[in-house]
Structure formats: structure tokens, C-alpha cells
Design an enzyme around this catalytic site. Structure first.
Site, PDB file in Angstrom:
ATOM      1  N   CYS A  20      23.377  22.513  32.610  1.00  0.00           N
ATOM      2  CA  CYS A  20      24.360  21.659  31.948  1.00  0.00           C
ATOM      3  C   CYS A  20      25.746  22.272  32.220  1.00  0.00           C
ATOM      4  CB  CYS A  20      24.090  21.619  30.454  1.00  0.00           C
ATOM      5  SG  CYS A  20      25.306  20.625  29.554  1.00  0.00           S
ATOM      6  N   CYS A  67      22.756  20.391  23.055  1.00  0.00           N
ATOM      7  CA  CYS A  67      23.486  19.693  24.117  1.00  0.00           C
ATOM      8  C   CYS A  67      24.039  18.381  23.563  1.00  0.00           C
ATOM      9  CB  CYS A  67      22.565  19.404  25.303  1.00  0.00           C
ATOM     10  SG  CYS A  67      23.464  18.660  26.675  1.00  0.00           S
ATOM     11  N   HIS A  71      19.634  22.617  27.388  1.00  0.00           N
ATOM     12  CA  HIS A  71      19.867  23.671  26.390  1.00  0.00           C
ATOM     13  C   HIS A  71      19.759  23.172  24.958  1.00  0.00           C
ATOM     14  CE1 HIS A  71      24.210  22.640  25.555  1.00  0.00           C
ATOM     15  NE2 HIS A  71      24.039  22.023  26.697  1.00  0.00           N
ATOM     16  N   ASP A  86      28.122  22.636  30.245  1.00  0.00           N
ATOM     17  CA  ASP A  86      28.589  23.327  29.049  1.00  0.00           C
ATOM     18  C   ASP A  86      28.914  24.792  29.396  1.00  0.00           C
ATOM     19  OD1 ASP A  86      28.383  24.809  26.494  1.00  0.00           O
ATOM     20  OD2 ASP A  86      27.697  22.900  25.690  1.00  0.00           O
TER      21      ASP A  86
END
Lengths: 509, 509
Positions: free
Chosen positions: B170, B249, B238, B172
Site C-alpha cells: 500500500c 488501510c 495492512h 501508505d
């Protein structure tokens, strides 16, 4: 993408200029009479007479649809305050255009004036859609992969040692017919990617080259990767013999030499990219072609066997026409081949001679086509496109000045091309109080999961970006969009997925 | 690209939420003392003790650069009305940050107030650039292709029957260290493409797969295409063990099951696309991995030999840690392998067992890393990134919460990801009157002609699009950009090609 460097230099002359004048591109004399009259004129011995007639009928049919729109709408406009306006308008439209007008637009007429701009855009979209459906359903140009002409051309390509032909014409609408008319190549036998100034995207073309080569390796399609054949990448730049300083390629400031030089530079860059990306003899063949947008006569710069191309040496189909028109077929063909070899900067590969000879020969038919059906040179020397095509696809567009094409993934990258299109249509349509019709198309591969949904999302994203960029035009009803997607893995027509003219969309404002 | 479907649904919960709270992510106790203290705590028998120390020093060094900025600027601010302000500020900056501040900003201080926002952004950009240069010049993570660790990992991959490892975490910032820290994979041994929600672009990934396979065929790199090895595509979703409903997430609404299901759906779509694009047994192997962003413990869903993946069955490194911490190396390894096989929905390929076993083993070191240096779970449970990275590249970013990454070609396509980044930084920086620092990066292939110029043009295009989209922030000096390009064919650092802080640019307003 390809246009972005031009855009940054901020030289206004680097985009196609808006047209100075618009001519009616379709002759008004009855088609049959014209064909009959043309039959009495002598053709070049190598001209394909029956194909010319067939192509002329197709051009007239498709463009005729667009030509009827304004006269019909003028009549509709004069009816709008009758109580039975809707019925009268529909009857008239059915009899003259062959289809109904959108009821939700007609029905608002009693409140004030009927939205003629919306009706115009709607008719353009409908006419395009009719031609597009017909193209995919009945193969009117006999160019689909099942056609005998495509099979025959593929064999010829293979004999010349090419496994793929990839051509980038300029995106200018005056080259939209380059493949099917000027070069007489079946549309399915060539990968066409139009770009402003013929400046194709090197990275993306390398990607397509890799996919082609890998398919040969993995599936032996179109032939095995062990066969010593080549990928041929060609560029078609353009110029104007009638008004060279104004009606040439505006992306290159109407400078023929610059247009040719930049096309060649891009070709060489592509080859270098392929060679540097892979070792082991990876390479491509290159071909530089020019076209006179007034007569459709091409010029080809024959490359030597050691890959030299001379920007100042070419074979011109118009000269060849004159030099060979009184010869026999065989003599004419020999003359063409000799000329090709003689203007090349070095010894040539005989396959390349055969290939160029084919292009020149095919182009002789087109020279006769323009002579007979367009008085030797087109009346619409400048832009006279009917709509702007935006996105990825448009396999069905093969008529001169039908579509100004902005080949793009995003408006952010393609904005310079699109701005030019809007400028052209400001001259063509807005000046007459008509709106700019924009057809958005995203082709997708149906075999890839969810690719259809992504193409749909791409259409809507680009639609939003167009509306944001030209918000004033859009808010005034002077710009309309028509969204279409198409599965390139199938032979079926495009699917319409939305339009600024949809009743629901309009109501949500 | 990958995020666009989410964007269209217009559900605000589908983007990462702005952080609720910010913690200081770097422990303030002296590093040496911390390392000494940590040495007294017992490690798991499979933990790489010295590597943990090395990674901790690197994390402290790089993040430390950013931590010093605000304290230094507070001092500089208090000096600004002294007559010798410039000299004093430079002396202080040199002694505390190790570099000079930009003179053209300092020199305007006497007129009114020094532009502290500009100084802050400048220091963030300079600190990033220092770390980035160091990364490419001295390989501080020992992960370059020349390193022994990369060579050893490549051999291991080959033994497992994989010729390429392609991982999408991801985007992030709490997963930015996933490759080098959580999985302990040398960065050069993996193709990393971060995407919000781990939803990578299927069409582009198929393109990279084709290039990989064609390179094997054409250059036998990394091995010959006739070797029966596989391309392994993995996804890392995640979740948060501490605050599962808020700090998971956000692209999937902090719903672990949904994050895993969507990751698997994308993986299966990719395989189907490869299989449908080519015949002849073209396929890929798939792996679904989850990570707890509080502890860095991973969970892996072991696929059966017939490609079944169970969303509810996984091996959890945190449980394995507890179950094996008092065993010998060999016993622990056997337990890991047994657990992998036992949770798979069917019989497994022994190579896949070895590969997953390696990931779990590596992750045990990371669990100890977080235990020792971050008290078992990170203090910055939410977002605490230092800058937004926009574009294509950032091979050098391998630290948790350093960068919020918006992987995009155009702002038009990547706007949903970028909007989320700006929202996050509105919470992190704007709320403290600090600007949002955005680093734009476009990697290019130097072997492709003019690719550098195109990367430069891409940088400027994206820069313009960012300034247009967030014009209010930009006009207030609350958003600054820093433009960089990098030749991915070389090992040299990125090149800085512009910034909103450049004196010339500012003057042109």
C-alpha cells in the site's frame, strides 16, 4: 504526450492554425452523374478504377450524413412555434436524416426556443455512431482482417520481410484517410497511431514493439521470432502544394523540411531506444513518408540498406504519375522501382524497393481519385473536420477532414493537442454559433479482467477534464461530449456510455 | 490509476483519514544508550542482531535530519530582527543542521518577517536530498545489486524457482519500509510499486511482465526463457492491531478482510490478464501478505500448488515468534515450515514453502527491532510522514512514515491519491502553520533518446497541475514543490531540476 515539448516552447505557431476559410468539401452534383462523368476521363494505367468508385461512394455516404444536418435543422428551427412542432420535426428528420431527434430536447421548445445547438451536436453524434456501427458491422472499406484484401496485403508484407507495419500519420484531420485512401492499405493490416506533427511517443512505441516481438516468440504470431523479418515503423508528415506557408503542418510551423526532419528524428530515436533497451541485434526498419494534403500525392524517402535516409531525396508520386501515365503497366512499374533505387542515398534492400513501389503504385489510384472526384485538388484546403475525436481508438475513422484527432490518455498530457482542436472548431463551428462536438473513445482489451470498467472510468475522467478545461464553452452549451468505449479484442461496434446531451445528466446541473 | 475506482464512488471513508494525533516517532534517548540497553534484551534465536543495529542507526540518522528542522527554525525565528541576522542564522544552521540556509530567503528578513514556511520546506527538501544522495552514493542499506546480500537473495530466489519478484505494498507511509525492514529484502532484488490500497494497475503490470519475459527470451536475463521459473507478484495489505477500526488501510475503510480480499482480487485479475493476453501456458505466481503497521509483524496466506489462496488462513509471524522463541534455530525453522504447510488450503510447492519461510524468518528480526527500538509498537500509530512523494521512482525511500507516496503519471489520474496526501498533511503540517512539502520525481531510462528531456517535462507538467489543483495553498506559501529526475539505468543520485523556492521562479510571480 508527443506534443508536449512543442507546447512548452509557447510558440503559438506550433499548433495547427484555425482555418482561414471553409469550403463545402462534398461536390453537390449528383453522385451517379459525377461517377459517370469521371469514367470518361483517362486513368493512369496502374489506377484501380473500381476501387476508386467504391471509395467515392463510401466517402459520399458518410460525409453526406453530416452535410444534411444543418439544412434539416434550419427547417426544424422554422417550425418550432407550431403546436404540433414535435411531430412535424420528427417527421422531417425521419425523412431527411433517417432518424428521430431526441424527444427531451424537442419537448422543451414550447417554453422558449428549442436548443438548436444541442440538436446539432446530437445529430453529429448520431451520424458518427451510424457510420461507426456500419464500419464494424459490414466492413464497407473491405479492410477487416477477414477480407481478401487484408489477407493479400499481409502476404505481400510477409514477402517483403515485415511482420508488422506501424504508421504514425499527423493527427491533422486532412490525414485521417491516409491509410485507407492515400496509401490504400487495408486498415487491419496496419497499426495506426496519429499524433500531432507525427511525433509519436517513443516509450509507448517501444512497449508495443516489445509486445509484438514477445507474441512472435510465444505464439509465433504473426510469425515465429526466429524468422528474420522486421518491424517497420513509418511516419507520415504533410505539406500543402497550394498554400505551403499556411496549410502545411502547423505543428511544424508549415515548414515541410522541419516536418520531415522532426519525423525522421523521432524514427531514429525509436530505433535507438529499441537497440539500447535490448542487445542481441534488436532493431527496427524505418520509413519516412510525406503527403501533399491538397492532392494526396505522397513522397517517400527511400532508405539505403545501411539505414541512411536523405531528407532531400524522395520519390514523388505526382511526378511519377506524369512520367508513367502513357506507359504500359510493366514499364510504369519498372520506372517506379528504378526511381526509388536512384533517389536512395545508397544501395537498397530489394524488399524495401518492392514495398515502396507498392505504396507509390497505390497512391497513383488516389491521385486519380482526387483528380476525378475533387477536381485535382481538394476544395477544403484547410481544416473542415466534423468532430473532435479524443482518447484511444477510432479504428473506424478513415475519411479526410472527418475528425480532428487528439490521441491521449489524459487531458493533462494531451491538452496542447486538444487546445488546437478547440481552436480549429472555434473557427469552424463557434463562429457560426454551432457547438463543438467531441467524441471520447477508449478502446480496451476485453480479455483483461475489469478492463471495460476501467475504460468506462477513463471516458468519464476525460469527460470531466474536458468540461473543466473548457468550462465556459460547456456552460454555454457550446461544447458537447459523447462517450464511447470499444472492446478491441472483438469485431463489434463501439458502445455508447454517456453524453452531455443525456436528459438525466442535464437535469443534474 | 489504481485508486480511480475508489474515487468515483465518492465515499469519503475510502481514502486514508487524516491523522488523529501525532507522536514523536524518534525516541529522544541517546542512540548509543538505546542500543546498549537493547542488547541486554533477549532476541529470537533467528533474529539478525547486528543487522537490527545497523538499520536502527540508519533510521535515526535519516529521520534525525528531519527532527532537527523545527527546533533550529524556532531559534532562527527569534534572531530575525538582529542586524547580523543572516550571519547568525547561517552559523546556527551550519552547526545544527550541517548546511547553509538559502540566502535569498534570509536576506528578505529585514523588510518584514522571514518566510519561515519557505525555510521549513527548504530544509525538508535539503534533508531529503542529502539522504537520497547518500543512498545512491554509499548504499547504506547494503541492498544495491552489487551488494553481497542482494547477490545472495537473488540466488535464493532462483533456487525457489522465481526469476522476478514484484511487490505492491500500500502507498501508505507506514509501509514505506516494508521491503528493506519488515521483509528484509535487498531493495535491488525486488520491483516495488506502491499503490493506495495495494491496488496496482493491471494493464501496466502486464506490460512490465511482458518486458521481463522478453528480456529473458532475448538476453537470457536474469535467466533463459526456457528455464521453468516463474514471475512472482505479491501484494502487501495492512491493518492495525492497536486501533483496527481507525488505523488500518483507509483505502479499504480500515477493514482488514476487505483489504485482503481486494488485494487478492487484483492479484487474480493480473494472472487472468497474463493468461488471456498470451496462450501457451503464460502465467504468474501470486502471494498475498498482510502487515500490522503497529508491530511490523506480517501474515502470509500460503497458496496451494493449484493456486488456491484462503483469505482466512495465514501464518502470523507474531504468533510464530512466541511459539518458537525458546527453540533452537533448526527447531524454529521446522516449526515455521510446518505451520506454512498446515495453513495452506491444499498441498504446497516446496519452493513456495521455502520462500514464505524466508519472509517469516526475516520478519522475526523486524519484530525484535520494533520491540527493542520502538517499545514493541510504534508510537506513531497514525500518519507522520515528512513529505509527499509524487511521480515515478523514489527507489531510495525505505523508512516508515517518511513519505506519503502518490505513484502517478498525471495529476488527472492520480488526483484521488494526491488529495488524500494533502488531507493528511493538512492535519500534520497546515494545522501547525507549516507548509506541505511535495517532492516530484520522474525516473527515466537514459538509454532512450531524449528520455531525460521528457522526464523533465513530466516534472514540470505535474508541478503545474499540482499548483493548479491546490492553488490556494500554493498562493499562501503553504505548499512547496521540489522537482527531481533520475536515470534508472545508472546508479547515480537524482538530479534536482527546480523548486517553488527557486529565487528566479519566485521573482517571476
Amino acid at each position: 504526450m508527443a506534443y508536449r515539448n512543442l507546447a512548452r516552447t509557447r510558440q503559438p505557431s506550433l499548433g495547427p492554425t484555425a482555418p482561414r476559410k471553409r469550403f463545402d468539401p462534398i461536390d453537390t452534383s449528383p453522385i451517379e452523374e459525377k461517377i459517370k462523368k469521371s469514367s470518361s476521363l483517362p486513368d493512369h494505367p496502374l489506377t484501380n478504377h473500381s476501387e476508386n468508385h467504391h471509395l467515392y461512394l463510401y466517402e459520399n455516404k458518410v460525409k453526406g450524413r453530416f452535410e444534411k444536418i444543418v439544412p434539416l435543422l434550419k427547417k426544424v428551427s422554422s417550425l418550432q412555434h407550431y403546436e404540433d412542432f414535435v411531430e412535424r420535426a420528427q417527421k422531417l428528420s425521419r425523412s431527411e436524416l433517417g432518424f428521430d431527434l431526441p424527444l427531451h430536447i424537442l419537448e422543451k421548445a414550447w417554453v422558449g426556443n428549442v436548443d438548436m445547438k444541442a440538436l446539432f451536436a446530437w445529430c453529429v453524434f448520431y451520424s458518427h455512431q451510424e457510420s461507426s456501427d456500419e464500419f464494424f458491422n459490414s466492413d464497407p472499406l473491405n479492410g477487416s482482417s477477414d477480407s481478401s484484401s487484408a489477407k493479400s496485403f499481409q502476404s505481400f508484407l510477409a514477402e517483403c520481410g515485415f511482420h508488422l507495419l506501424d504508421i504514425t500519420p499527423c493527427a491533422d484531420g486532412r490525414l485521417a484517410h491516409a491509410i485507407s485512401y492515400a496509401l490504400r492499405i487495408p486498415f487491419s493490416s496496419v497499426r495506426r497511431r496519429s499524433h500531432a506533427g507525427a511525433l509519436f511517443d517513443i516509450e509507448k512505441t517501444v512497449g508495443r514493439w516489445i509486445k509484438t516481438e514477445h507474441t512472435r516468440y510465444r505464439e509465433s504470431f504473426p510469425n515465429s521470432s526466429s524468422d528474420p523479418t522486421r518491424y517497420l515503423k513509418a511516419v507520415i508528415y504533410h505539406f500543402s502544394s497550394v498554400d505551403p506557408n499556411h496549410q502545411g503542418c502547423a505543428a511544424h510551423g508549415s515548414n515541410d523540411e522541419l516536418a520531415a526532419a522532426k519525423g525522421l528524428e523521432r524514427l531514429l530515436g525509436f530505433r535507438e531506444a529499441v537497440e539500447n533497451t535490448f542487445c542481441c541485434g534488436a532493431s527496427v526498419d524505418l520509413l519516412l513518408i510525406g503527403i501533399d494534403t491538397d492532392t494526396d500525392a505522397i513522397r517517400v524517402h527511400p532508405p539505403s540498406i545501411d539505414n541512411n535516409v536523405d531528407l532531400k531525396s524522395w520519390i514523388c508520386a505526382r511526378s511519377i504519375y506524369k512520367e508513367t501515365q502513357y506507359l504500359t503497366d510493366q514499364e510504369a512499374l519498372r520506372k517506379i522501382e528504378d526511381t526509388i533505387s536512384s533517389v536512395s542515398p545508397g544501395k537498397m534492400d530489394s524488399n524495401m524497393v518492392s514495398f515502396i513501389s507498392k505504396l507509390i503504385t497505390n497512391n497513383l489510384s488516389q491521385i486519380d481519385y482526387v483528380k476525378k472526384f475533387h477536381s485535382g485538388q481538394y476544395k477544403d484546403a484547410g481544416h473542415a473536420e466534423r468532430f473532435i475525436g479524443v482518447g484511444i481508438g477510432f479504428k473506424e475513422v478513415h475519411l479526410r477532414n472527418l475528425t480532428y484527432f487528439a490521441h491521449l490518455d489524459t487531458v493533462e498530457q494531451g491538452a496542447p493537442d486538444l487546445d488546437v482542436g478547440v481552436k480549429i472548431f472555434t473557427g469552424l463551428n463557434i463562429s457560426k454559433n454551432l457547438p463543438i462536438p467531441i467524441v471520447v473513445r477508449f478502446d480496451y482489451s476485453g480479455s483483461v479482467p475489469h478492463a471495460r470498467e476501467r475504460a468506462l472510468a477513463d471516458c468519464k475522467r476525460v469527460d470531466e477534464a474536458i468540461k473543466a478545461r473548457y468550462s465556459e464553452l460547456y456552460d454555454q452549451g457550446s461544447l458537447h461530449t459523447f462517450l464511447t468505449i470499444r472492446d478491441r479484442d472483438k469485431k463489434s461496434p463501439a458502445e455508447v456510455v454517456g453524453s452531455s446531451l443525456d436528459p438525466a445528466l442535464k437535469e443534474s446541473h
